[in-house]
Design a protein around this motif. Structure first.
Motif, PDB file in Angstrom:
ATOM      1  N   GLY A  65      29.971  40.030  42.613  1.00 53.26           N
ATOM      2  CA  GLY A  65      31.153  39.448  41.976  1.00 53.26           C
ATOM      3  C   GLY A  65      31.331  40.003  40.573  1.00 53.26           C
ATOM      4  N   ARG A  86      36.223  36.546  39.780  1.00 57.37           N
ATOM      5  CA  ARG A  86      36.079  36.827  41.208  1.00 57.37           C
ATOM      6  C   ARG A  86      34.729  36.311  41.692  1.00 57.37           C
ATOM      7  NH1 ARG A  86      34.793  41.619  44.362  1.00 57.37           N
ATOM      8  NH2 ARG A  86      36.280  41.759  46.059  1.00 57.37           N
ATOM      9  N   VAL A 126      35.876  36.154  49.438  1.00 52.60           N
ATOM     10  CA  VAL A 126      36.194  36.428  48.039  1.00 52.60           C
ATOM     11  C   VAL A 126      37.219  35.412  47.550  1.00 52.60           C
ATOM     12  CG1 VAL A 126      37.086  38.139  46.407  1.00 52.60           C
ATOM     13  CG2 VAL A 126      35.756  38.879  48.411  1.00 52.60           C
ATOM     14  N   ALA A 166      39.489  34.829  44.260  1.00 52.44           N
ATOM     15  CA  ALA A 166      39.931  35.497  43.033  1.00 52.44           C
ATOM     16  C   ALA A 166      41.208  34.844  42.525  1.00 52.44           C
ATOM     17  CB  ALA A 166      40.169  36.981  43.297  1.00 52.44           C
ATOM     18  N   ARG A 167      41.418  34.935  41.244  1.00 54.23           N
ATOM     19  CA  ARG A 167      42.636  34.412  40.626  1.00 54.23           C
ATOM     20  C   ARG A 167      43.631  35.540  40.408  1.00 54.23           C
ATOM     21  NH1 ARG A 167      42.840  29.301  39.761  1.00 54.23           N
ATOM     22  NH2 ARG A 167      40.943  28.144  39.415  1.00 54.23           N
TER      23      ARG A 167
END
Length: 180
Positions: free
Chosen positions: A80, A84, A110, A112-113
């Motif tokens: 990561g 993430r 995963v 994630a933003r």
């Protein structure tokens, strides 16, 4: 959505068509008599590196698939990075349920933003050794990742695959993903 992507393979650039698929329905349909199930367990970063490196070696470069999976890159990917979070599981087919042999497969989930701050969940990697395929291991790995995403509040999980990989497309559709 279809999009053209170009990946560099050494000095040659090959066009790749990527298909995005999404799964919004995490319901597992009950069946009849259940066959023996694969063994799935969480990936432990330092302890399981050898399993990941072994899996990477099972996927050499070919004209049909493109570049080989790089073991060190895959291990680093699972660590990561900022913004993430990567969770991974290793799996063994039913006939190696005691997990003494090399891992038969791996899946990563995963989180994630986006730039706007929205969470997006995706399956970053699904690797199943060729000799471990068609025994439920890939399905069980994906089911594990989808269950974890649902528990964490995901409303959808995304995956990308190359459009020319008909077997991959058939698999993702069979486990509930649809093209977007």
């Amino acid at each position: 959505m279809w999009g053209g992507v170009f990946r560099a393979f050494g000095p040659v650039v090959m066009p790749v068509t990527v298909l995005q698929l999404v799964c919004r329905d995490y319901v597992v349909q009950p069946g009849g008599q259940a066959p023996p199930r694969p063994h799935i367990r969480p990936y432990v970063h330092a302890a399981d590196e050898a399993h990941v490196l072994g899996l990477a070696r099972a996927f050499p470069m070919t004209a049909a698939t493109g570049p080989a999976v790089r073991g060190a890159g895959l291990v680093a990917e699972m660590e990561g990075r900022a913004g993430r979070l990567v969770t991974a599981w290793l799996g063994w087919p039913p006939d190696d349920a005691d997990s003494r042999g090399p891992a038969g497969g791996l899946v990563t989930l995963v989180q994630a933003r986006s730039a706007g701050g929205d969470l997006r969940w995706s399956i970053g990697w699904l690797l199943v050794r060729p000799q471990a395929r068609r025994r439920g291991l890939g399905r069980e790995l994906v089911a594990t990742a989808l269950a974890a995403a649902a528990t964490a509040g995901a409303s959808a999980v995304w995956v990308e695959t190359e459009g020319r990989w008909s077997g991959s497309l058939a698999f993702w559709r069979a486990v509930g993903f649809q093209a977007v």
